[in-house]
Write a protein that holds these residues in place. Structure first.
Motif, short mmCIF file in Angstrom:
data_model
loop_
_atom_site.label_atom_id
_atom_site.label_comp_id
_atom_site.label_asym_id
_atom_site.label_seq_id
_atom_site.Cartn_x
_atom_site.Cartn_y
_atom_site.Cartn_z
N LEU A 1 15.85 38.15 14.41
CA LEU A 1 14.63 37.86 15.15
C LEU A 1 14.85 36.81 16.23
CD1 LEU A 1 12.13 37.87 12.17
CD2 LEU A 1 12.43 39.65 13.90
N ASN A 2 15.51 35.73 15.88
CA ASN A 2 15.74 34.66 16.86
C ASN A 2 16.65 35.12 18.00
OD1 ASN A 2 14.12 32.84 15.47
ND2 ASN A 2 15.83 32.06 14.26
N SER A 3 17.74 35.79 17.65
CA SER A 3 18.67 36.27 18.69
C SER A 3 18.01 37.32 19.58
CB SER A 3 19.93 36.86 18.04
OG SER A 3 20.65 35.87 17.37
N GLY A 4 17.27 38.23 18.96
CA GLY A 4 16.58 39.26 19.74
C GLY A 4 15.58 38.65 20.70
N TYR A 5 14.83 37.68 20.23
CA TYR A 5 13.84 37.00 21.06
C TYR A 5 14.53 36.33 22.25
CZ TYR A 5 9.96 34.03 22.45
OH TYR A 5 8.98 33.42 23.17
N GLN A 6 15.61 35.63 22.00
CA GLN A 6 16.34 34.96 23.07
C GLN A 6 16.92 35.97 24.06
OE1 GLN A 6 16.27 31.71 23.77
NE2 GLN A 6 14.86 31.60 22.04
N ASP A 7 17.41 37.10 23.57
CA ASP A 7 17.92 38.16 24.45
C ASP A 7 16.83 38.67 25.38
OD1 ASP A 7 20.41 37.96 23.24
OD2 ASP A 7 20.15 39.76 22.00
N LYS B 1 16.00 36.14 28.12
CA LYS B 1 17.03 36.17 29.17
C LYS B 1 16.86 37.40 30.06
CE LYS B 1 20.39 33.71 26.37
NZ LYS B 1 21.58 33.86 25.51
N LEU B 2 16.54 38.54 29.46
CA LEU B 2 16.33 39.76 30.24
C LEU B 2 15.16 39.60 31.20
CD1 LEU B 2 16.96 42.76 30.77
CD2 LEU B 2 15.43 43.31 28.86
N VAL B 3 14.06 39.06 30.71
CA VAL B 3 12.89 38.85 31.55
C VAL B 3 13.21 37.88 32.68
CG1 VAL B 3 10.56 37.84 31.57
CG2 VAL B 3 11.18 39.49 29.81
N GLU B 4 13.92 36.83 32.38
CA GLU B 4 14.29 35.87 33.43
C GLU B 4 15.15 36.54 34.50
OE1 GLU B 4 14.02 32.68 35.64
OE2 GLU B 4 12.90 33.00 33.79
N ARG B 5 16.05 37.42 34.08
CA ARG B 5 16.87 38.16 35.05
C ARG B 5 16.00 39.05 35.92
NH1 ARG B 5 21.29 42.00 32.77
NH2 ARG B 5 19.53 43.41 32.80
N TRP B 6 15.01 39.75 35.33
CA TRP B 6 14.11 40.59 36.11
C TRP B 6 13.35 39.74 37.12
CZ3 TRP B 6 11.42 43.41 31.46
CH2 TRP B 6 12.28 44.40 30.96
N ARG B 7 12.94 38.55 36.69
CA ARG B 7 12.17 37.68 37.57
C ARG B 7 13.03 37.21 38.74
NH1 ARG B 7 9.70 33.07 35.36
NH2 ARG B 7 8.14 33.36 36.97
#
Length: 73
Positions: free
Chosen positions: A10-16, A19-25
């Motif tokens: 859960l923690n790793s998935g959330y962090q992933d 990071k993905l959203v920040e890359r999209w932004r």
């Protein structure tokens, strides 16, 4: 017994995802709403394709998005 998510999963998935959203932004200039809608659409499409009771006849989980490919198992 069915698989249960661990705290690490859960923690790793959330962090992933963060990071993905920040890359999209950064890459596309997407705002938080657009990113949320993308994640929502992806999640619903994934569940429809792979979840119990969904239509599994589609060749990919995004039937309304040309050129998409299914996630690798």
């Amino acid at each position: 017994m069915p698989w249960e998510p661990t705290e690490d999963f859960l923690n790793s998935g959330y962090q992933d995802v963060i990071k993905l959203v920040e890359r999209w932004r950064q890459q596309y200039g997407a705002d938080h709403h657009a990113c949320g809608m993308m994640l929502r659409t992806m999640g619903l499409s994934y569940l429809e394709h792979y979840g119990e009771g969904g239509d599994h006849s589609s060749t990919h989980p995004f039937p309304n998005h040309a050129g998409s490919r299914p996630p690798k198992p």
